[in-house]
Design an enzyme around this catalytic site. Structure first.
Site, short mmCIF file in Angstrom:
data_model
loop_
_atom_site.label_atom_id
_atom_site.label_comp_id
_atom_site.label_asym_id
_atom_site.label_seq_id
_atom_site.Cartn_x
_atom_site.Cartn_y
_atom_site.Cartn_z
N TYR A 231 -3.77 5.86 3.17
CA TYR A 231 -4.40 4.66 2.62
C TYR A 231 -5.02 3.80 3.70
O TYR A 231 -4.68 3.89 4.88
CB TYR A 231 -3.37 3.83 1.84
CG TYR A 231 -2.32 3.22 2.74
CD1 TYR A 231 -2.48 1.93 3.27
CD2 TYR A 231 -1.18 3.93 3.10
CE1 TYR A 231 -1.54 1.38 4.11
CE2 TYR A 231 -0.24 3.39 3.94
CZ TYR A 231 -0.42 2.12 4.45
OH TYR A 231 0.52 1.58 5.30
N PHE B 161 -6.19 -4.65 7.13
CA PHE B 161 -4.91 -5.16 7.63
C PHE B 161 -3.90 -4.05 7.87
O PHE B 161 -2.88 -4.27 8.53
CB PHE B 161 -4.33 -6.22 6.69
CG PHE B 161 -4.11 -5.76 5.27
CD1 PHE B 161 -2.99 -5.03 4.92
CD2 PHE B 161 -5.02 -6.09 4.28
CE1 PHE B 161 -2.79 -4.61 3.62
CE2 PHE B 161 -4.84 -5.69 2.97
CZ PHE B 161 -3.71 -4.94 2.63
N ASP B 162 -4.15 -2.85 7.35
CA ASP B 162 -3.23 -1.76 7.60
C ASP B 162 -3.91 -0.43 7.27
O ASP B 162 -4.79 -0.37 6.41
CB ASP B 162 -1.96 -1.92 6.75
CG ASP B 162 -0.83 -1.01 7.22
OD1 ASP B 162 -0.93 -0.46 8.33
OD2 ASP B 162 0.15 -0.84 6.47
N ILE C 43 4.49 -1.86 -3.86
CA ILE C 43 4.03 -2.94 -4.70
C ILE C 43 3.57 -2.38 -6.06
O ILE C 43 3.17 -1.23 -6.18
CB ILE C 43 2.89 -3.73 -4.03
CG1 ILE C 43 1.79 -2.80 -3.53
CG2 ILE C 43 3.43 -4.58 -2.88
CD1 ILE C 43 0.65 -3.51 -2.82
N TYR D 53 1.00 -9.23 -3.47
CA TYR D 53 1.99 -10.09 -2.82
C TYR D 53 2.04 -11.50 -3.38
O TYR D 53 2.74 -12.35 -2.86
CB TYR D 53 1.73 -10.12 -1.31
CG TYR D 53 1.99 -8.79 -0.66
CD1 TYR D 53 3.27 -8.39 -0.35
CD2 TYR D 53 0.94 -7.91 -0.41
CE1 TYR D 53 3.52 -7.16 0.23
CE2 TYR D 53 1.17 -6.68 0.17
CZ TYR D 53 2.46 -6.30 0.48
OH TYR D 53 2.70 -5.07 1.04
N PHE E 235 -7.34 -1.16 -1.80
CA PHE E 235 -6.70 -0.03 -1.14
C PHE E 235 -7.50 1.24 -1.39
O PHE E 235 -7.78 1.59 -2.55
CB PHE E 235 -5.27 0.19 -1.66
CG PHE E 235 -4.28 -0.82 -1.17
CD1 PHE E 235 -3.65 -0.65 0.06
CD2 PHE E 235 -3.96 -1.93 -1.93
CE1 PHE E 235 -2.73 -1.59 0.51
CE2 PHE E 235 -3.04 -2.86 -1.49
CZ PHE E 235 -2.42 -2.69 -0.26
#
Length: 218
Positions: free
Chosen positions: A126, A136-137, A156, A188, A210
């Site tokens: 991902y 961010f990731d 999540i 979140y 994502f």
């Protein structure tokens, strides 16, 4: 939540890379020592032509250096800006379908393998981004897909629904690639994530994107 990757519960602080470029152009100056003899006309003309030739050569050298500098800057810009721009264009061109839950999805590649089963240990790659395109990731950057049990709250809520399907979302099949657009309540929420010192990597009430590649059973 257990020790999964940041986008599903664990924060990785990305390394910082500092670029530094120093360019120096040196100008050579020549000072002739005084002489007791006056130069002849031919010497003056020869000296003038020599100085003019040197000046022309210096100007050509400076122009070449400037051209190389501009080309290098353009190359750096293409390297650092080209990929995010291409990814942003791909996301923008994707036709999202919205489910009643608020989750939106767009299939880039429809898989041909088996669907995931609730509670099954699966693997997925991902890239997680904010709505403005900021990454961010990424499991690709770590060189290892994420393994987790799907549908049991290890990730999540938007991930469970986005892979298993349900509520108007078709299940993913192994080999499939899908963009998930999560509203805050499936991500979140009002708390955000990675918060420290008054700032958050994922701000509160963030819509998340994502790019998910469902590899299959782990």
């Amino acid at each position: 939540m257990n020790s999964l990757a940041f986008s599903v519960g664990r924060y990785h602080t990305p390394g910082k890379t500092k670029l530094s470029t120093t360019t120096a152009v040196k100008n050579a100056r020549t000072t002739e020592a005084p002489t007791a003899k006056f130069p002849t006309r031919h010497q003056v003309e020869g000296s003038s032509q020599s100085q003019q030739l040197q000046l022309n050569q210096d100007q050509i050298l400076v122009r070449r250096r400037e051209a190389i500098g501009v080309g290098f800057a353009a190359l750096i810009g293409a390297v650092f800006q080209g990929r995010p721009t291409a990814e942003a264009a791909e996301t923008a061109s994707c036709q999202f379908t919205s489910a009643p839950s608020g989750l939106a999805f767009c299939d880039k590649v429809v898989g041909t393998g088996p669907e995931a089963v609730k509670g099954q240990l699966i693997k997925a790659h991902y890239v997680g981004k904010l709505e403005n395109g900021q990454v961010f990731d990424s499991s690709y950057n770590r060189g290892k897909p994420l393994s987790f049990r799907v549908g049991v709250g290890e990730v999540i809520q938007g991930w469970d629904q986005g892979i298993l399907g349900g509520d108007g979302v078709p299940p993913m099949q192994a080999g499939g690639k899908r963009i998930l657009k999560l509203p805050p309540e499936l991500g979140y929420g009002v708390r955000g994530a990675g918060c420290r010192g008054g700032s958050c990597v994922i701000p509160p009430n963030s819509v998340l994107l994502f790019d998910v590649e469902f590899i299959g059973k782990a």
